[in-house]
Design a protein around this motif. Structure first.
Motif, short mmCIF file in Angstrom:
data_model
loop_
_atom_site.label_atom_id
_atom_site.label_comp_id
_atom_site.label_asym_id
_atom_site.label_seq_id
_atom_site.Cartn_x
_atom_site.Cartn_y
_atom_site.Cartn_z
N CYS A 1 6.83 4.53 5.85
CA CYS A 1 6.02 4.28 4.65
C CYS A 1 4.67 3.68 5.05
CB CYS A 1 6.75 3.35 3.70
SG CYS A 1 7.32 1.79 4.42
N VAL A 2 4.68 2.75 6.00
CA VAL A 2 3.45 2.11 6.46
C VAL A 2 2.51 3.14 7.09
CG1 VAL A 2 2.47 0.37 8.01
CG2 VAL A 2 4.62 -0.08 6.83
N SER A 3 3.09 4.11 7.80
CA SER A 3 2.26 5.09 8.51
C SER A 3 1.41 5.91 7.56
CB SER A 3 3.14 6.01 9.37
OG SER A 3 3.83 6.97 8.58
N GLY A 4 1.86 6.07 6.31
CA GLY A 4 1.05 6.80 5.35
C GLY A 4 -0.27 6.11 5.07
N ASP A 5 -0.23 4.78 5.00
CA ASP A 5 -1.46 4.02 4.80
C ASP A 5 -2.30 4.01 6.07
OD1 ASP A 5 -3.03 2.28 3.05
OD2 ASP A 5 -2.54 0.70 4.45
N MET A 6 -1.65 3.86 7.20
CA MET A 6 -2.37 3.76 8.46
C MET A 6 -3.07 5.07 8.83
SD MET A 6 -2.03 0.65 9.58
CE MET A 6 -2.29 0.68 11.35
N THR A 7 -2.51 6.19 8.41
CA THR A 7 -3.10 7.49 8.74
C THR A 7 -3.95 8.06 7.61
OG1 THR A 7 -1.10 8.63 7.97
CG2 THR A 7 -1.20 8.06 10.31
N GLN A 8 -4.10 7.27 6.53
CA GLN A 8 -4.88 7.70 5.36
C GLN A 8 -4.33 8.97 4.73
OE1 GLN A 8 -7.32 7.26 8.46
NE2 GLN A 8 -6.34 5.29 8.10
N GLY A 9 -3.04 9.18 4.91
CA GLY A 9 -2.37 10.28 4.23
C GLY A 9 -1.63 9.72 3.03
N ILE A 10 -0.77 10.51 2.43
CA ILE A 10 0.08 10.01 1.36
C ILE A 10 1.33 9.44 2.01
CG2 ILE A 10 1.51 12.04 0.85
CD1 ILE A 10 -0.42 10.11 -1.82
N SER A 11 1.81 8.31 1.52
CA SER A 11 2.99 7.70 2.13
C SER A 11 4.24 8.50 1.82
CB SER A 11 3.16 6.26 1.65
OG SER A 11 2.22 5.41 2.27
N CYS B 1 0.83 -1.20 0.00
CA CYS B 1 0.00 0.00 0.00
C CYS B 1 0.87 1.25 0.00
CB CYS B 1 -0.94 -0.01 1.20
SG CYS B 1 -2.08 -1.42 1.19
N ASN B 2 0.23 2.40 -0.17
CA ASN B 2 1.00 3.64 -0.34
C ASN B 2 0.24 4.88 0.07
OD1 ASN B 2 -0.63 4.42 -2.87
ND2 ASN B 2 0.14 2.37 -3.35
N GLY B 3 -0.97 4.72 0.59
CA GLY B 3 -1.75 5.88 1.00
C GLY B 3 -2.47 6.58 -0.14
N GLY B 4 -2.25 6.13 -1.38
CA GLY B 4 -2.87 6.79 -2.53
C GLY B 4 -4.17 6.13 -2.96
#
Length: 693
Positions: free
Chosen positions: A350-360, A31-34
């Motif tokens: 990088c994972v945190s971008g997906d977890m926070t629904q932001g861009i990675s 995943c990547n938040g995008g």
């Protein structure tokens, strides 16, 4: 220099069913938040990996039907034909340099709360939705018609995937997230019909779906099964059961993609997981099947990759995080440019971008997910502008990245560091327990600049404001970092609390400088909520201290939920004897004790201690910037003067390196005024749609 011949095996083609991968570098789904929100950003990110030489490139998790979606997470959708064009662009981008394009299809079952679609969740066996956020929703047990419907939804997804131009389809049954694992696992499959009970029965749905896939695509697409290596618990799909399943169905897919049972275990941070950490779980599986096997392990060393292949553990080197840190990893190995490899540090930002629904984002690769949004490239720099020289003050992660990127653009770079050591906070933090890999942030950048003729680095060179004006640079960036506060001011306490000067009070900077107490009772107050508090607790215990860990949060290091390590941190602290005080905070610090207040009731208790460590917030070291700005710097010929990185606004290391890149990219660029600094996509209105009155 030519590549080491020992690494030649990494570039031998290998068959995956009806397709042939050009090499052994396999970017597993990540995943990547995008997701569906930023399709062009995701497309360009994957295109960059194709340019970087990966043999196989996969999408992220792609949801196949609105009866199973994982809002608030922003994943890809393949719910209907209108989703095909965006994915077709992605497949085309993946194949642009000869890679195979893969799509990961997922139906989340007991993990899908359906907060967006508002459909009733369906599961192998009904029960509460198993999500990160304990959503108060239950799923209904699938009946036979539901199972027939699900097979049809998968067939629709197979057709759409083929129409979009993908070469491989990955069926997601790993990490506890996919319904295929839910059928296989006795933990989530309590059925008594032909889909439950024995391992053969629990594998029935998976066999049916694979048969449907081959029939729908006429055998033209390769089939990958992504499965968990080990699901813990008395009823979990264990490593032993996985081996039994593969022995029973060795030829079922075209490739076995094996990953640890939970995402936390599969993608553990470098603090807790070394490179190749899953080898014991995967060794020997290759002997159970004639089909190739791919696995992951945060591989960054070509030697480690080769050993995995030559020893028969893996056929393909799977990578998610290393492919993010350096999309050009395969090409650099192929060309023997080992010193240019930008190694993953395993921080999981990088994972945190997906977890926070932001861009990675990535600490090492500042261009990650900015390839389309800002036009940044991980390795190629845009030419310099009209001016010629830059001065950067401070060689921490921000200053190093700013200097490297400016130098790559062609500017003459002067980097002045007040101390002997380059790296700033990274140089200090790399010596803390479990954080040695973080030193790669400094090592890569200093190594790259060491051979660049347009870079001059001066150590032991503290500058005054007057020195800065006298240097004659066209552009100046002040990247002097930040210092940890010596009081309780952070999120809970917005002002200092009463403190008796007789109490020994320490900061993280003190401990990293070797000034830690030893053999004492220490109260560590963490209102930072990231990694630092727990790392310092380990350090203090190692020095013979009795440690009380105090936090106003309801869990230790709560932000590390976003980096998949909170549970591991909690276990580690309990195992080494740290005493945990949750939902507590110091209200006053006396000479021999703290007055702790409950953040819910306000009830106060006394905690005797001999020393206090505040892990709270940081103060920017911005004095030099303000002093320089107070002078007539424009008259001295300086075109721009900026405060960047932690010296402007303290944040994680990834925020610091990004700030350095952003400054270097902005050199000699026209003033954008109120225009956005990045591109974004806007949802289009459906034809005939009208606004509500």
């Amino acid at each position: 220099m030519p590549r080491d011949s020992r690494h030649d095996i990494l570039f031998t083609p290998l068959q995956i069913g009806p397709k042939t991968a050009k090499n052994r570098f396999y970017q597993v789904p990540h995943c990547n938040g995008g997701g569906y929100r930023d399709p062009s950003a995701v497309v360009e990110m994957r295109r960059t990996k194709a340019e970087g030489g990966w043999g196989v490139i996969f999408t992220e998790q792609t949801e196949i039907h609105p009866t199973s979606e994982i809002t608030p997470f922003i994943e890809q959708h393949l719910w209907e034909d209108k989703d095909i064009p965006a994915l077709a662009r992605m497949a085309e981008a993946m194949k642009s340099h000869g890679a195979l394009a893969g799509i990961q299809l997922a139906y989340s079952g007991i993990n899908g709360p359906n907060l967006y679609s508002r459909e009733v969740p369906l599961a192998v066996t009904g029960g509460p939705i198993l999500t990160f956020t304990s959503d108060p929703v239950q799923a209904r047990t699938m009946d036979k018609q539901d199972i027939r419907d699900l097979r049809r939804w998968f067939r629709n997804a197979f057709r759409r995937s083929q129409q979009a131009g993908f070469d491989l389809i990955c069926l997601y049954g790993a990490h506890g997230f996919g319904i295929l694992q839910h059928f296989l696992s006795r933990a989530t499959n309590h059925r008594t019909d032909e889909y439950g009970g024995s391992l053969e029965n629990r594998g029935r749905f998976l066999r049916e779906v694979v048969e449907d896939l081959r029939e729908t695509t006429r055998g033209e697409l390769a089939v990958s099964l992504r499965m968990s290596l080990h699901e813990a618990g008395a009823y979990g799909f264990s490593n032993a059961e996985l081996r039994d399943f593969i022995a029973m169905h060795g030829e079922l897919p075209d490739i076995w993609d094996l990953a640890h049972g939970t995402w936390e275990n599969c993608s553990g941070t470098s603090r807790f997981k070394p490179e190749g950490a899953q080898e014991d779980l995967i060794r020997g599986i290759r002997e159970l099947t004639p089909k190739p096997v791919v696995g992951v392990g945060r591989f960054t060393s070509p030697d480690a990759m080769v050993r995995q292949i030559r020893s028969g553990v893996l056929d393909f080197i799977g990578a998610a995080r290393p492919s993010i840190a350096d999309p050009f990893l395969p090409l650099k190995v192929e060309e023997g440019r080992y010193e240019d490899i930008r190694e993953c540090i395993g921080c999981n930002i990088c994972v945190s971008g997906d977890m926070t629904q932001g861009i990675s984002r990535c600490t090492q690769n500042t261009a990650f997910m900015e390839e389309w949004r800002k036009g940044w490239h991980p390795d190629r720099a845009r030419p310099r502008g009209a001016s010629e020289s830059v001065l950067i003050v401070g060689a921490g992660p921000t200053g190093l990245e700013a200097a490297l990127q400016a130098a790559k653009r062609g500017y003459k770079v002067t980097l002045a560091e007040a101390t002997t050591t380059l790296g700033g906070r990274v140089a200090k933090e790399r010596a803390l327990p479990g954080l040695s890999a973080w030193g790669r942030v400094a090592d890569f950048r200093t190594g790259q600049m060491a051979v660049m003729p347009n870079v001059e680095i001066y150590r032991d060179s503290p500058l005054t404001a007057e020195d800065i004006l006298a240097m004659g640079a066209d552009h100046v960036a002040i990247a002097t970092g930040a210092s940890w506060r010596r009081d309780a001011v952070a999120r809970l306490h917005l002002h200092p609390i009463p403190t008796d000067p007789a109490m020994a009070v320490y900061t993280p900077d003190d401990l990293m400088a070797g000034l830690a107490p030893s053999g004492q009772t220490v109260a560590l107050y963490d209102d930072d909520h990231f990694y630092m508090g727990s790392v310092l607790a380990e350090l203090l215990v190692a020095k013979g201290n009795r440690v009380h860990f105090i936090t106003p949060a309801v869990k230790v290091a709560e932000w590390t939920d976003n980096t998949l390590e909170q549970g591991t941190i909690m276990r580690r602290l309990l195992e080494i004897g740290v005493e945990i005080h949750l939902s507590k905070a110091p209200e006053a610090i006396g000479a021999t004790e703290l007055t702790l207040g409950c953040t819910w009731t306000g009830r106060q208790t006394a905690l005797p201690c001999e020393a206090v460590v505040h892990v709270t917030s940081r103060s920017p070291n911005d004095g030099l910037f303000h002093a320089a700005r107070a002078l007539d710097w424009r008259e001295a010929g300086i075109r721009s003067l900026h405060l960047i990185g932690d010296a402007a606004a303290p944040g994680p290391i990834a925020w610091a390196t990004y700030a350095g890149r952003a400054w270097a990219e902005g050199l000699d660029q026209p003033d954008r005024g109120d225009a956005l600094a990045f591109r974004r996509e806007i949802t289009a209105l459906e034809p005939g749609a009208s606004l509500l009155p």
